[in-house]
Design an enzyme around this catalytic site. Structure first.
Site, short mmCIF file in Angstrom:
data_model
loop_
_atom_site.label_atom_id
_atom_site.label_comp_id
_atom_site.label_asym_id
_atom_site.label_seq_id
_atom_site.Cartn_x
_atom_site.Cartn_y
_atom_site.Cartn_z
N ASP A 131 -17.23 -126.01 -18.24
CA ASP A 131 -16.55 -125.27 -17.18
C ASP A 131 -17.56 -124.63 -16.20
OD1 ASP A 131 -14.29 -124.31 -15.89
OD2 ASP A 131 -13.39 -123.54 -17.72
N TRP A 166 -14.02 -127.93 -10.93
CA TRP A 166 -12.82 -127.78 -10.08
C TRP A 166 -12.97 -128.43 -8.70
CZ3 TRP A 166 -14.76 -122.28 -10.59
CH2 TRP A 166 -14.69 -121.84 -11.92
N GLY A 167 -13.87 -129.42 -8.59
CA GLY A 167 -14.04 -130.10 -7.30
C GLY A 167 -14.94 -129.37 -6.32
N GLU A 168 -15.60 -128.30 -6.78
CA GLU A 168 -16.48 -127.54 -5.87
C GLU A 168 -17.68 -128.38 -5.43
OE1 GLU A 168 -16.20 -123.90 -5.16
OE2 GLU A 168 -14.16 -124.47 -5.76
N ASP A 188 -6.98 -125.61 -11.31
CA ASP A 188 -6.13 -125.81 -12.48
C ASP A 188 -4.72 -126.29 -12.11
OD1 ASP A 188 -8.32 -124.78 -13.70
OD2 ASP A 188 -7.22 -123.31 -14.90
C1 GAL Z 1 -10.68 -123.10 -16.21
C2 GAL Z 1 -10.46 -124.58 -16.41
C3 GAL Z 1 -9.28 -124.75 -17.33
C4 GAL Z 1 -9.58 -124.07 -18.65
C5 GAL Z 1 -9.93 -122.60 -18.42
C6 GAL Z 1 -10.41 -121.91 -19.68
O1 GAL Z 1 -11.78 -122.89 -15.38
O2 GAL Z 1 -10.25 -125.19 -15.17
O3 GAL Z 1 -9.00 -126.12 -17.53
O4 GAL Z 1 -10.63 -124.73 -19.30
O5 GAL Z 1 -10.95 -122.47 -17.45
O6 GAL Z 1 -10.72 -120.58 -19.46
#
Ligand code: GAL
Length: 388
Positions: A131, A166-168, A188
Protein backbone atom coordinates in the site's frame (compact mmCIF):
# COMPACT_ATOMS: atom_id res chain seq x y z
CA UNK A 1 9.94 -20.71 -9.75
CA UNK A 2 7.42 -23.01 -11.39
CA UNK A 3 8.34 -22.77 -15.08
CA UNK A 4 4.85 -23.91 -16.06
CA UNK A 5 3.11 -20.93 -14.53
CA UNK A 6 5.38 -17.97 -14.03
CA UNK A 7 4.18 -15.42 -11.47
CA UNK A 8 1.77 -12.89 -12.87
CA UNK A 9 1.38 -14.45 -16.31
CA UNK A 10 -2.39 -13.91 -16.13
CA UNK A 11 -4.36 -11.62 -13.79
CA UNK A 12 -4.39 -12.95 -10.20
CA UNK A 13 -7.54 -14.54 -8.91
CA UNK A 14 -8.35 -14.89 -5.24
CA UNK A 15 -10.01 -13.37 -2.19
CA UNK A 16 -9.00 -10.40 -0.05
CA UNK A 17 -10.26 -9.62 3.45
CA UNK A 18 -10.48 -5.82 3.20
CA UNK A 19 -13.76 -4.94 1.47
CA UNK A 20 -15.97 -6.80 3.91
CA UNK A 21 -13.96 -7.37 7.07
CA UNK A 22 -11.36 -4.55 7.33
CA UNK A 23 -9.92 -4.84 10.88
CA UNK A 24 -12.20 -7.72 11.93
CA UNK A 25 -10.00 -10.56 10.65
CA UNK A 26 -8.69 -13.74 12.24
CA UNK A 27 -7.22 -17.10 11.34
CA UNK A 28 -10.55 -18.94 11.45
CA UNK A 29 -11.95 -16.64 8.76
CA UNK A 30 -8.96 -17.41 6.54
CA UNK A 31 -9.33 -21.13 7.11
CA UNK A 32 -13.05 -20.95 6.35
CA UNK A 33 -12.35 -19.16 3.09
CA UNK A 34 -9.73 -21.77 2.15
CA UNK A 35 -12.22 -24.57 2.89
CA UNK A 36 -14.92 -22.88 0.82
CA UNK A 37 -12.51 -22.35 -2.07
CA UNK A 38 -12.42 -26.13 -2.33
CA UNK A 39 -15.97 -27.12 -1.41
CA UNK A 40 -17.74 -24.40 -3.44
CA UNK A 41 -15.63 -24.73 -6.58
CA UNK A 42 -13.69 -21.45 -6.39
CA UNK A 43 -10.36 -23.23 -6.68
CA UNK A 44 -11.54 -25.28 -9.64
CA UNK A 45 -12.67 -22.05 -11.29
CA UNK A 46 -9.14 -20.62 -10.96
CA UNK A 47 -9.18 -18.64 -7.70
CA UNK A 48 -5.99 -19.36 -5.78
CA UNK A 49 -4.74 -16.49 -3.58
CA UNK A 50 -6.21 -15.91 -0.12
CA UNK A 51 -4.99 -12.51 1.00
CA UNK A 52 -5.06 -10.93 4.46
CA UNK A 53 -5.16 -7.16 4.07
CA UNK A 54 -4.38 -4.46 6.65
CA UNK A 55 -4.76 -4.89 10.46
CA UNK A 56 -3.09 -8.28 10.89
CA UNK A 57 -0.07 -7.22 12.97
CA UNK A 58 0.71 -5.76 16.35
CA UNK A 59 1.20 -2.00 16.50
CA UNK A 60 4.92 -2.37 17.26
CA UNK A 61 7.71 -4.45 15.77
CA UNK A 62 9.50 -6.91 18.11
CA UNK A 63 12.93 -6.40 19.69
CA UNK A 64 14.64 -7.53 16.46
CA UNK A 65 12.64 -5.16 14.36
CA UNK A 66 10.41 -7.88 12.94
CA UNK A 67 6.71 -7.52 12.27
CA UNK A 68 4.58 -9.58 14.65
CA UNK A 69 1.21 -11.10 13.88
CA UNK A 70 -1.51 -10.11 16.35
CA UNK A 71 -1.66 -13.16 18.69
CA UNK A 72 -5.36 -12.64 19.43
CA UNK A 73 -6.38 -12.62 15.77
CA UNK A 74 -3.79 -15.16 14.64
CA UNK A 75 -2.87 -17.31 17.68
CA UNK A 76 -1.32 -20.10 15.58
CA UNK A 77 0.92 -17.65 13.74
CA UNK A 78 1.31 -16.90 10.06
CA UNK A 79 3.47 -19.90 9.18
CA UNK A 80 0.78 -22.30 10.44
CA UNK A 81 -1.89 -20.40 8.55
CA UNK A 82 0.15 -20.44 5.35
CA UNK A 83 0.65 -24.19 5.82
CA UNK A 84 -3.10 -24.65 6.15
CA UNK A 85 -3.74 -22.70 2.95
CA UNK A 86 -0.95 -24.51 1.09
CA UNK A 87 -2.25 -27.91 2.17
CA UNK A 88 -5.38 -27.13 0.18
CA UNK A 89 -3.31 -26.39 -2.92
CA UNK A 90 -3.96 -22.65 -2.52
CA UNK A 91 -1.68 -19.64 -2.07
CA UNK A 92 -1.33 -17.29 0.87
CA UNK A 93 -1.14 -13.50 0.63
CA UNK A 94 -0.36 -10.71 3.05
CA UNK A 95 -0.22 -6.93 3.14
CA UNK A 96 2.27 -4.21 3.99
CA UNK A 97 2.91 -0.62 3.08
CA UNK A 98 5.54 1.63 1.49
CA UNK A 99 5.36 4.07 4.38
CA UNK A 100 6.20 4.15 8.05
CA UNK A 101 2.69 2.92 8.83
CA UNK A 102 -0.07 1.11 7.00
CA UNK A 103 -3.24 3.02 6.22
CA UNK A 104 -4.83 1.67 9.40
CA UNK A 105 -1.81 2.69 11.51
CA UNK A 106 0.12 -0.58 11.84
CA UNK A 107 3.86 -0.68 11.13
CA UNK A 108 4.76 -0.22 7.45
CA UNK A 109 7.84 -1.60 5.72
CA UNK A 110 9.68 1.69 5.18
CA UNK A 111 13.43 1.04 5.72
CA UNK A 112 12.58 -2.57 6.63
CA UNK A 113 11.91 -3.78 3.10
CA UNK A 114 14.59 -6.47 2.86
CA UNK A 115 14.00 -7.68 6.42
CA UNK A 116 10.24 -7.91 5.89
CA UNK A 117 10.59 -9.69 2.55
CA UNK A 118 12.70 -12.37 4.26
CA UNK A 119 10.14 -12.71 7.04
CA UNK A 120 7.29 -13.05 4.55
CA UNK A 121 9.29 -15.73 2.72
CA UNK A 122 9.89 -17.56 6.02
CA UNK A 123 6.17 -17.49 6.74
CA UNK A 124 5.39 -19.01 3.34
CA UNK A 125 3.78 -15.93 1.85
CA UNK A 126 3.05 -16.11 -1.91
CA UNK A 127 1.58 -12.65 -2.55
CA UNK A 128 2.26 -9.22 -1.09
CA UNK A 129 -0.10 -6.29 -1.47
CA UNK A 130 1.93 -3.14 -0.91
CA UNK A 131 0.00 0.00 0.00
CA UNK A 132 0.92 3.70 -0.21
CA UNK A 133 0.03 5.43 3.09
CA UNK A 134 2.52 7.36 5.27
CA UNK A 135 5.20 7.54 2.58
CA UNK A 136 7.87 10.01 3.64
CA UNK A 137 7.46 13.05 1.38
CA UNK A 138 11.12 13.34 0.40
CA UNK A 139 11.17 9.93 -1.31
CA UNK A 140 9.45 9.01 -4.55
CA UNK A 141 6.84 6.28 -4.55
CA UNK A 142 8.39 4.90 -7.70
CA UNK A 143 11.64 4.24 -5.86
CA UNK A 144 9.82 2.60 -2.97
CA UNK A 145 8.10 0.12 -5.30
CA UNK A 146 11.39 -0.64 -7.02
CA UNK A 147 12.95 -1.28 -3.63
CA UNK A 148 10.33 -3.74 -2.41
CA UNK A 149 10.24 -5.45 -5.78
CA UNK A 150 13.97 -6.06 -5.52
CA UNK A 151 13.62 -7.32 -1.95
CA UNK A 152 10.86 -9.75 -2.93
CA UNK A 153 12.65 -11.04 -5.99
CA UNK A 154 15.66 -11.84 -3.81
CA UNK A 155 13.99 -13.25 -0.71
CA UNK A 156 14.28 -16.88 -1.74
CA UNK A 157 10.59 -17.46 -2.47
CA UNK A 158 8.24 -16.68 -5.35
CA UNK A 159 6.12 -13.82 -4.06
CA UNK A 160 3.72 -12.07 -6.38
CA UNK A 161 4.08 -8.32 -5.93
CA UNK A 162 0.80 -6.40 -5.89
CA UNK A 163 1.53 -2.66 -5.89
CA UNK A 164 -1.21 -0.43 -4.53
CA UNK A 165 -0.50 3.28 -5.00
CA UNK A 166 -4.08 4.07 -6.12
CA UNK A 167 -2.91 5.20 -9.58
CA UNK A 168 -0.80 8.07 -8.20
CA UNK A 169 2.22 9.52 -10.04
CA UNK A 170 1.00 8.13 -13.41
CA UNK A 171 1.81 4.66 -12.13
CA UNK A 172 1.12 2.98 -15.49
CA UNK A 173 4.15 4.79 -16.97
CA UNK A 174 6.76 3.16 -14.70
CA UNK A 175 5.30 0.25 -12.77
CA UNK A 176 6.02 -2.50 -15.30
CA UNK A 177 9.73 -1.71 -15.23
CA UNK A 178 9.73 -1.77 -11.42
CA UNK A 179 8.99 -5.50 -11.36
CA UNK A 180 5.47 -5.46 -9.86
CA UNK A 181 3.03 -8.08 -11.16
CA UNK A 182 -0.09 -5.97 -10.72
CA UNK A 183 -0.79 -2.37 -9.86
CA UNK A 184 -3.78 -0.62 -8.38
CA UNK A 185 -4.73 2.11 -10.80
CA UNK A 186 -7.54 3.72 -8.84
CA UNK A 187 -8.69 4.85 -5.41
CA UNK A 188 -10.69 2.44 -3.29
CA UNK A 189 -13.75 0.84 -4.81
CA UNK A 190 -17.09 1.26 -3.06
CA UNK A 191 -20.00 -1.13 -3.10
CA UNK A 192 -22.04 1.21 -5.24
CA UNK A 193 -22.86 1.50 -8.95
CA UNK A 194 -21.34 4.98 -9.35
CA UNK A 195 -18.02 3.71 -8.03
CA UNK A 196 -17.93 0.78 -10.47
CA UNK A 197 -18.83 3.11 -13.32
CA UNK A 198 -16.30 5.81 -12.43
CA UNK A 199 -13.43 3.37 -11.91
CA UNK A 200 -14.19 1.83 -15.29
CA UNK A 201 -14.39 5.12 -17.17
CA UNK A 202 -11.11 6.24 -15.59
CA UNK A 203 -9.28 3.19 -17.00
CA UNK A 204 -10.72 2.88 -20.50
CA UNK A 205 -7.80 4.76 -22.05
CA UNK A 206 -5.22 2.82 -19.98
CA UNK A 207 -5.88 -0.59 -21.52
CA UNK A 208 -2.75 -0.35 -23.64
CA UNK A 209 -0.63 -0.57 -20.46
CA UNK A 210 -2.08 -3.73 -18.94
CA UNK A 211 -0.88 -7.19 -19.87
CA UNK A 212 1.04 -10.28 -18.90
CA UNK A 213 3.26 -9.96 -15.82
CA UNK A 214 1.95 -6.49 -14.87
CA UNK A 215 -1.82 -6.20 -14.74
CA UNK A 216 -3.94 -3.11 -14.18
CA UNK A 217 -5.73 -3.81 -10.89
CA UNK A 218 -9.02 -1.92 -10.79
CA UNK A 219 -9.45 -2.99 -7.13
CA UNK A 220 -11.07 -5.91 -5.39
CA UNK A 221 -14.52 -7.01 -6.50
CA UNK A 222 -17.61 -5.88 -4.63
CA UNK A 223 -19.75 -8.62 -6.22
CA UNK A 224 -22.05 -10.15 -3.60
CA UNK A 225 -21.45 -7.59 -0.86
CA UNK A 226 -24.94 -6.02 -0.98
CA UNK A 227 -23.74 -3.28 1.34
CA UNK A 228 -22.39 -5.78 3.88
CA UNK A 229 -19.12 -4.36 5.14
CA UNK A 230 -17.92 -3.07 8.44
CA UNK A 231 -16.23 -0.26 6.51
CA UNK A 232 -18.64 2.68 6.15
CA UNK A 233 -16.64 4.08 3.26
CA UNK A 234 -16.75 0.89 1.20
CA UNK A 235 -20.14 -0.53 1.91
CA UNK A 236 -22.30 -0.39 4.96
CA UNK A 237 -23.45 3.19 4.58
CA UNK A 238 -23.19 3.13 0.79
CA UNK A 239 -25.80 0.58 -0.04
CA UNK A 240 -24.70 -2.16 -2.41
CA UNK A 241 -25.67 -2.98 -5.98
CA UNK A 242 -28.22 -5.09 -7.83
CA UNK A 243 -27.26 -8.48 -9.21
CA UNK A 244 -27.25 -7.04 -12.74
CA UNK A 245 -24.85 -4.32 -11.65
CA UNK A 246 -22.56 -6.93 -10.07
CA UNK A 247 -22.74 -8.92 -13.30
CA UNK A 248 -21.69 -5.84 -15.29
CA UNK A 249 -18.89 -5.13 -12.79
CA UNK A 250 -17.54 -8.68 -13.15
CA UNK A 251 -17.80 -8.48 -16.94
CA UNK A 252 -15.85 -5.22 -17.05
CA UNK A 253 -13.09 -6.47 -14.74
CA UNK A 254 -12.88 -9.72 -16.73
CA UNK A 255 -12.63 -8.26 -20.20
CA UNK A 256 -10.41 -5.34 -19.10
CA UNK A 257 -7.89 -7.83 -17.68
CA UNK A 258 -8.10 -6.76 -14.05
CA UNK A 259 -7.18 -9.26 -11.34
CA UNK A 260 -10.30 -10.93 -9.94
CA UNK A 261 -9.98 -10.66 -6.18
CA UNK A 262 -13.25 -11.49 -4.44
CA UNK A 263 -14.17 -8.99 -1.71
CA UNK A 264 -17.42 -10.39 -0.31
CA UNK A 265 -18.05 -12.81 2.53
CA UNK A 266 -18.12 -16.06 0.57
CA UNK A 267 -19.35 -17.90 3.68
CA UNK A 268 -22.77 -16.37 2.96
CA UNK A 269 -22.67 -16.06 -0.82
CA UNK A 270 -26.08 -16.57 -2.46
CA UNK A 271 -26.62 -18.37 -5.75
CA UNK A 272 -26.57 -15.18 -7.83
CA UNK A 273 -23.16 -14.26 -6.38
CA UNK A 274 -21.75 -17.71 -7.05
CA UNK A 275 -23.10 -17.69 -10.61
CA UNK A 276 -21.27 -14.43 -11.23
CA UNK A 277 -17.98 -15.25 -9.52
CA UNK A 278 -17.82 -18.75 -11.00
CA UNK A 279 -18.76 -17.82 -14.57
CA UNK A 280 -16.18 -19.92 -16.41
CA UNK A 281 -16.78 -18.21 -19.76
CA UNK A 282 -15.92 -14.80 -18.30
CA UNK A 283 -12.98 -16.21 -16.35
CA UNK A 284 -11.61 -17.78 -19.55
CA UNK A 285 -11.68 -14.34 -21.19
CA UNK A 286 -9.90 -12.77 -18.21
CA UNK A 287 -7.30 -15.53 -18.06
CA UNK A 288 -6.63 -15.73 -21.81
CA UNK A 289 -2.96 -16.52 -22.05
CA UNK A 290 -1.90 -13.68 -24.38
CA UNK A 291 -3.23 -11.23 -21.80
CA UNK A 292 -4.22 -8.46 -24.20
CA UNK A 293 -6.06 -5.39 -23.06
CA UNK A 294 -9.42 -4.60 -24.63
CA UNK A 295 -10.04 -1.83 -27.15
CA UNK A 296 -13.07 0.38 -27.11
CA UNK A 297 -15.56 1.08 -29.88
CA UNK A 298 -18.41 3.53 -29.77
CA UNK A 299 -21.71 2.11 -31.01
CA UNK A 300 -23.35 3.53 -34.13
CA UNK A 301 -24.60 6.14 -34.58
CA UNK A 302 -21.67 7.61 -32.68
CA UNK A 303 -23.14 11.10 -32.21
CA UNK A 304 -26.10 9.61 -30.37
CA UNK A 305 -24.29 7.81 -27.57
CA UNK A 306 -22.69 9.19 -24.42
CA UNK A 307 -19.29 7.98 -23.18
CA UNK A 308 -20.88 5.54 -20.76
CA UNK A 309 -22.18 3.40 -23.62
CA UNK A 310 -19.45 1.45 -25.39
CA UNK A 311 -18.20 -1.88 -26.62
CA UNK A 312 -14.97 -3.52 -25.53
CA UNK A 313 -13.21 -5.99 -27.78
CA UNK A 314 -10.49 -8.31 -26.56
CA UNK A 315 -8.48 -10.35 -29.04
CA UNK A 316 -8.09 -13.90 -27.71
CA UNK A 317 -5.24 -16.30 -28.29
CA UNK A 318 -7.18 -18.73 -30.49
CA UNK A 319 -8.44 -16.02 -32.86
CA UNK A 320 -11.84 -15.57 -31.20
CA UNK A 321 -12.91 -12.17 -29.96
CA UNK A 322 -14.49 -11.40 -26.61
CA UNK A 323 -16.93 -8.55 -27.16
CA UNK A 324 -18.70 -6.76 -24.32
CA UNK A 325 -21.66 -4.46 -25.01
CA UNK A 326 -21.77 -2.17 -22.00
CA UNK A 327 -24.55 0.20 -21.14
CA UNK A 328 -23.47 2.11 -18.04
CA UNK A 329 -26.06 4.82 -18.70
CA UNK A 330 -29.38 5.10 -16.87
CA UNK A 331 -31.65 4.16 -19.77
CA UNK A 332 -31.96 1.23 -22.16
CA UNK A 333 -29.82 1.49 -25.31
CA UNK A 334 -29.29 -0.29 -28.59
CA UNK A 335 -25.57 -0.88 -29.14
CA UNK A 336 -24.89 -1.41 -32.80
CA UNK A 337 -21.54 -3.00 -33.64
CA UNK A 338 -20.47 -2.73 -37.28
CA UNK A 339 -18.08 -5.62 -37.96
CA UNK A 340 -16.07 -3.28 -40.20
CA UNK A 341 -14.91 -1.58 -36.99
CA UNK A 342 -13.28 -4.75 -35.65
CA UNK A 343 -11.47 -5.56 -38.87
CA UNK A 344 -14.12 -7.60 -40.64
CA UNK A 345 -15.27 -6.06 -43.93
CA UNK A 346 -18.42 -7.39 -45.56
CA UNK A 347 -16.41 -8.23 -48.68
CA UNK A 348 -14.40 -10.81 -46.74
CA UNK A 349 -17.48 -13.03 -46.71
CA UNK A 350 -16.75 -13.88 -43.09
CA UNK A 351 -19.47 -13.89 -40.42
CA UNK A 352 -19.37 -14.07 -36.65
CA UNK A 353 -20.84 -16.92 -34.70
CA UNK A 354 -21.79 -15.48 -31.31
CA UNK A 355 -21.95 -17.24 -27.97
CA UNK A 356 -23.56 -15.52 -24.95
CA UNK A 357 -21.17 -15.79 -21.99
CA UNK A 358 -23.90 -15.12 -19.38
CA UNK A 359 -26.69 -17.29 -20.76
CA UNK A 360 -24.11 -19.86 -21.89
CA UNK A 361 -25.79 -20.41 -25.23
CA UNK A 362 -25.24 -19.78 -28.93
CA UNK A 363 -26.88 -16.65 -30.32
CA UNK A 364 -26.49 -17.53 -33.99
CA UNK A 365 -24.39 -16.36 -36.93
CA UNK A 366 -24.30 -12.65 -37.88
CA UNK A 367 -22.99 -10.83 -40.93
CA UNK A 368 -21.94 -7.17 -41.10
CA UNK A 369 -23.47 -6.05 -37.80
CA UNK A 370 -24.91 -7.07 -34.47
CA UNK A 371 -27.18 -4.71 -32.52
CA UNK A 372 -28.33 -5.92 -29.11
CA UNK A 373 -30.60 -3.86 -26.90
CA UNK A 374 -29.01 -3.59 -23.47
CA UNK A 375 -30.90 -2.43 -20.35
CA UNK A 376 -29.48 0.32 -18.12
CA UNK A 377 -26.43 -0.67 -16.00
CA UNK A 378 -26.31 -3.97 -17.86
CA UNK A 379 -24.21 -5.70 -20.47
CA UNK A 380 -24.01 -8.51 -22.95
CA UNK A 381 -20.71 -10.36 -23.32
CA UNK A 382 -20.22 -12.64 -26.29
CA UNK A 383 -17.44 -14.81 -27.54
CA UNK A 384 -17.27 -14.39 -31.29
CA UNK A 385 -15.85 -16.98 -33.68
CA UNK A 386 -15.08 -16.21 -37.31
CA UNK A 387 -16.95 -18.48 -39.73
CA UNK A 388 -17.08 -18.67 -43.52
C1 GAL B 1 -6.08 1.36 1.14
C2 GAL B 1 -6.17 0.35 0.02
C3 GAL B 1 -7.25 -0.64 0.37
C4 GAL B 1 -6.91 -1.31 1.68
C5 GAL B 1 -6.70 -0.27 2.77
C6 GAL B 1 -6.17 -0.88 4.06
O1 GAL B 1 -5.08 2.28 0.87
O2 GAL B 1 -6.43 1.01 -1.19
O3 GAL B 1 -7.41 -1.59 -0.67
O4 GAL B 1 -5.76 -2.10 1.51
O5 GAL B 1 -5.77 0.72 2.36
O6 GAL B 1 -5.99 0.07 5.05
Amino acid sequence: MNPNKPLGLTPSMGWNSWNTFTWDINEQLVRDVADLFISEGYKDAGYEYIVIDDCWSLKERDENGNLKADPIKFPSGMRALADYVHAKGLKFGMYSCVGTHTCAGYPGSFEHEFQDALLFAEWGVDFLKYDFCFKPRHISGELMYKRMSLALKNCGRDILFSACNWGEDNVYQWIRESGAHMYRSTGDIQDHWDSIKNLTLSQLDKECYTGSFCHNDMDMLVVGMYGGSNNDFIGSKIGGCSDNEYKTHFSLWSIMGSPLMIGCDIRNANQATKDILLNHDLIAINQDIEGRGAYRIKPEPQWFHSDDVFMLVKVLTNGDLAIGFFNLSDSQRELSLQFWDIGLPYASGISLSLYDCWEHKELGVYKERFSPVVPAHDCLVVRAKLVN
